[in-house]
Design an enzyme around this catalytic site. Structure first.
Site, PDB file in Angstrom:
ATOM      1  N   SER A 137      35.245  68.265  12.128  1.00 45.13           N
ATOM      2  CA  SER A 137      34.933  67.831  10.759  1.00 45.13           C
ATOM      3  C   SER A 137      36.244  67.779   9.989  1.00 45.13           C
ATOM      4  O   SER A 137      37.219  68.437  10.385  1.00 45.13           O
ATOM      5  CB  SER A 137      33.989  68.844  10.110  1.00 45.13           C
ATOM      6  OG  SER A 137      33.958  68.671   8.712  1.00 45.13           O
ATOM      7  N   TYR A 150      31.773  77.711   7.990  1.00 41.62           N
ATOM      8  CA  TYR A 150      31.655  76.383   8.610  1.00 41.62           C
ATOM      9  C   TYR A 150      33.051  75.788   8.848  1.00 41.62           C
ATOM     10  O   TYR A 150      33.358  75.321   9.948  1.00 41.62           O
ATOM     11  CB  TYR A 150      30.822  75.460   7.727  1.00 41.62           C
ATOM     12  CG  TYR A 150      30.710  74.060   8.287  1.00 41.62           C
ATOM     13  CD1 TYR A 150      29.917  73.803   9.405  1.00 41.62           C
ATOM     14  CD2 TYR A 150      31.407  72.985   7.720  1.00 41.62           C
ATOM     15  CE1 TYR A 150      29.822  72.518   9.939  1.00 41.62           C
ATOM     16  CE2 TYR A 150      31.314  71.709   8.244  1.00 41.62           C
ATOM     17  CZ  TYR A 150      30.520  71.477   9.353  1.00 41.62           C
ATOM     18  OH  TYR A 150      30.434  70.210   9.874  1.00 41.62           O
TER      19      TYR A 150
HETATM   20  N1  LIG Z   1      26.821  65.014   8.531  1.00 41.67           N
HETATM   21  C1  LIG Z   1      28.032  65.383   8.141  1.00 41.67           C
HETATM   22  O1  LIG Z   1      28.396  65.227   6.957  1.00 41.67           O
HETATM   23  C2  LIG Z   1      29.024  65.934   9.123  1.00 41.67           C
HETATM   24  C3  LIG Z   1      30.393  65.891   8.773  1.00 41.67           C
HETATM   25  C4  LIG Z   1      31.328  66.410   9.646  1.00 41.67           C
HETATM   26  C5  LIG Z   1      30.933  66.940  10.856  1.00 41.67           C
HETATM   27  N2  LIG Z   1      29.596  66.986  11.178  1.00 41.67           N
HETATM   28  C6  LIG Z   1      29.215  67.606  12.456  1.00 41.67           C
HETATM   29  O2  LIG Z   1      28.574  66.646  13.260  1.00 41.67           O
HETATM   30  C7  LIG Z   1      27.639  67.296  14.135  1.00 41.67           C
HETATM   31  C8  LIG Z   1      26.295  66.604  14.031  1.00 41.67           C
HETATM   32  O3  LIG Z   1      25.792  66.777  12.728  1.00 41.67           O
HETATM   33  P1  LIG Z   1      24.795  65.747  12.055  1.00 41.67           P
HETATM   34  O4  LIG Z   1      25.406  65.294  10.806  1.00 41.67           O
HETATM   35  O5  LIG Z   1      24.337  64.770  13.043  1.00 41.67           O
HETATM   36  O6  LIG Z   1      23.624  66.761  11.626  1.00 41.67           O
HETATM   37  P2  LIG Z   1      22.061  66.746  11.981  1.00 41.67           P
HETATM   38  O7  LIG Z   1      21.499  65.400  11.702  1.00 41.67           O
HETATM   39  O8  LIG Z   1      21.501  67.925  11.264  1.00 41.67           O
HETATM   40  O9  LIG Z   1      22.044  66.988  13.553  1.00 41.67           O
HETATM   41  C9  LIG Z   1      22.382  68.229  14.121  1.00 41.67           C
HETATM   42  C10 LIG Z   1      21.960  68.228  15.571  1.00 41.67           C
HETATM   43  O10 LIG Z   1      22.333  69.478  16.149  1.00 41.67           O
HETATM   44  C11 LIG Z   1      21.216  69.998  16.859  1.00 41.67           C
HETATM   45  N3  LIG Z   1      21.253  71.448  16.868  1.00 41.67           N
HETATM   46  C12 LIG Z   1      21.492  72.278  15.826  1.00 41.67           C
HETATM   47  N4  LIG Z   1      21.378  73.557  16.206  1.00 41.67           N
HETATM   48  C13 LIG Z   1      21.064  73.528  17.537  1.00 41.67           C
HETATM   49  C14 LIG Z   1      20.794  74.533  18.502  1.00 41.67           C
HETATM   50  N5  LIG Z   1      20.841  75.842  18.199  1.00 41.67           N
HETATM   51  N6  LIG Z   1      20.482  74.155  19.763  1.00 41.67           N
HETATM   52  C15 LIG Z   1      20.432  72.852  20.091  1.00 41.67           C
HETATM   53  N7  LIG Z   1      20.684  71.860  19.223  1.00 41.67           N
HETATM   54  C16 LIG Z   1      20.980  72.194  17.958  1.00 41.67           C
HETATM   55  C17 LIG Z   1      19.998  69.459  16.104  1.00 41.67           C
HETATM   56  O11 LIG Z   1      18.868  69.395  16.969  1.00 41.67           O
HETATM   57  P3  LIG Z   1      17.549  70.324  16.878  1.00 41.67           P
HETATM   58  O12 LIG Z   1      17.402  70.754  15.447  1.00 41.67           O
HETATM   59  O13 LIG Z   1      16.457  69.430  17.364  1.00 41.67           O
HETATM   60  O14 LIG Z   1      17.851  71.443  17.811  1.00 41.67           O
HETATM   61  C18 LIG Z   1      20.458  68.069  15.750  1.00 41.67           C
HETATM   62  O15 LIG Z   1      20.215  67.190  16.811  1.00 41.67           O
HETATM   63  C19 LIG Z   1      27.639  68.761  13.726  1.00 41.67           C
HETATM   64  O16 LIG Z   1      28.498  69.488  14.571  1.00 41.67           O
HETATM   65  C20 LIG Z   1      28.220  68.743  12.325  1.00 41.67           C
HETATM   66  O17 LIG Z   1      28.863  69.954  12.006  1.00 41.67           O
HETATM   67  C21 LIG Z   1      28.642  66.482  10.339  1.00 41.67           C
END
Ligand SMILES: NC(=O)c1ccc[n+]([C@@H]2O[C@H](COP(=O)([O-])OP(=O)(O)OC[C@H]3O[C@@H](n4cnc5c(N)ncnc54)[C@H](OP(=O)(O)O)[C@@H]3O)[C@@H](O)[C@H]2O)c1
Length: 255
Positions: A137, A150
């Site tokens: 991130s 985080y």
């Molecule tokens: N969105 C942003 O602004 C942003 C910015 C920078 C970086 N990121 C990073 O990008 C990645 C994806 O985030 P996103 O934005 O796509 O968020 P999201 O839509 O909330 O997706 C998160 C994913 O992680 C899975 N997950 C969470 N905890 C888990 C666990 N204990 N076991 C297995 N799966 C788990 C969730 O699946 P289930 O709930 O079905 O398990 C979901 O598929 C993350 O690492 C986040 O930190 C996001």
């Protein structure tokens, strides 16, 4: 017969799901996509719209027994992992003291420990040209008040990924850390339970499509970092040029 596979954690939502969709269209030399998350119904929905064969693995990546089972599954399957995408992760905004300790440590398990284990477990099944994409991130660039744990987990991911990219070069395996700013996904539904996102961050939000296409391009070109969007490239530069103490004070004031 040996299968070429892609493994995606966090495939049930947001960025992980978008990786699956874009790679489903763009990659022809893959036999199977292994899609990992806890919500099986979401994985099923995704599999239904994908052209490639899929294997759905419903697991909590922070559960060490589930991780042992996954290791066993890899051992029993005749596969080459062409790509590993560690997108499972979550963040919690808010004051360090206000967020329950259990939830803060869960962030460490999912964002750092599980990502490390998944990388370690899959590496023996990779070949020359295989790729690893780790979701870090832009929070990795600088400590972040009210996003402290985080941001620290993402600094870990960035540091680990860049080191591994250099370390694994001799095997022809390339690791890319993806460092987006805010992306439109369900991430904020979870992140905002204890605090709010800075208004300025909402102005620079990008789509998951843009984040993933930038990441795949960087991975193709064997780059160790992908920073989607001009605002986050500028932020990275600012963190290198300006005194970090001053930026931190401004961030804390804005919060
Ligand atoms: N969105 C942003 O602004 C942003 C910015 C920078 C970086 N990121 C990073 O990008 C990645 C994806 O985030 P996103 O934005 O796509 O968020 P999201 O839509 O909330 O997706 C998160 C994913 O992680 C899975 N997950 C969470 N905890 C888990 C666990 N204990 N076991 C297995 N799966 C788990 C969730 O699946 P289930 O709930 O079905 O398990 C979901 O598929 C993350 O690492 C986040 O930190 C996001």
């Amino acid at each position: 017969m040996m299968k070429n596979i892609v493994i995606i954690t966090g495939a049930s939502s947001g960025i992980g799901q978008e990786f699956a969709l874009q790679m489903d269209t763009a990659f022809s030399n893959i036999d199977e996509f292994w899609l990992i998350a806890r919500r099986e119904d979401r994985l099923l929905e995704l599999a239904q719209v994908m052209e490639h064969a899929t294997r759905l693995i419903t697991m909590d990546v922070s559960d060490e027994y589930a991780m042992d089972d996954f290791e066993q599954l890899l051992e029993e399957s005749d596969v080459t992992v062409r790509m590993l995408i560690n997108a499972a992760g979550f963040g919690l905004l808010g004051a360090f003291e206000d967020i329950p300790l259990e939830e803060q440590t869960e962030m460490l398990y999912v964002n750092c420990e599980a990502l490390t284990k998944m990388t370690y477990i899959t590496l023996p099944y990779m070949a020359r040209g295989s790729r690893i994409i780790q979701m870090a991130s832009s929070a990795a660039f600088l400590p972040q008040p009210d996003f402290a744990v985080y941001a620290a987990t993402k600094s870990y991911v960035l540091s680990l990924s860049r080191a591994l990219n250099a370390e694994l070069r001799y095997r022809g395996i390339y690791v890319t850390a993806v460092c987006p700013g805010p992306v439109y996904t369900e991430f904020f539904d979870i992140a905002e339970q204890y605090g709010n996102t800075l208004a300025v961050k909402k102005l620079v939000m990008i789509t998951a499509e843009k984040c993933v296409s930038t990441a795949l391009r960087a991975s193709y070109h064997k780059r160790d970092m992908a920073v989607p969007g001009i605002p986050m490239k500028a932020f990275l530069l600012a963190t290198k040029l300006l005194p970090q103490e001053g930026i931190l004070r401004i961030l804390a004031m804005l919060q």
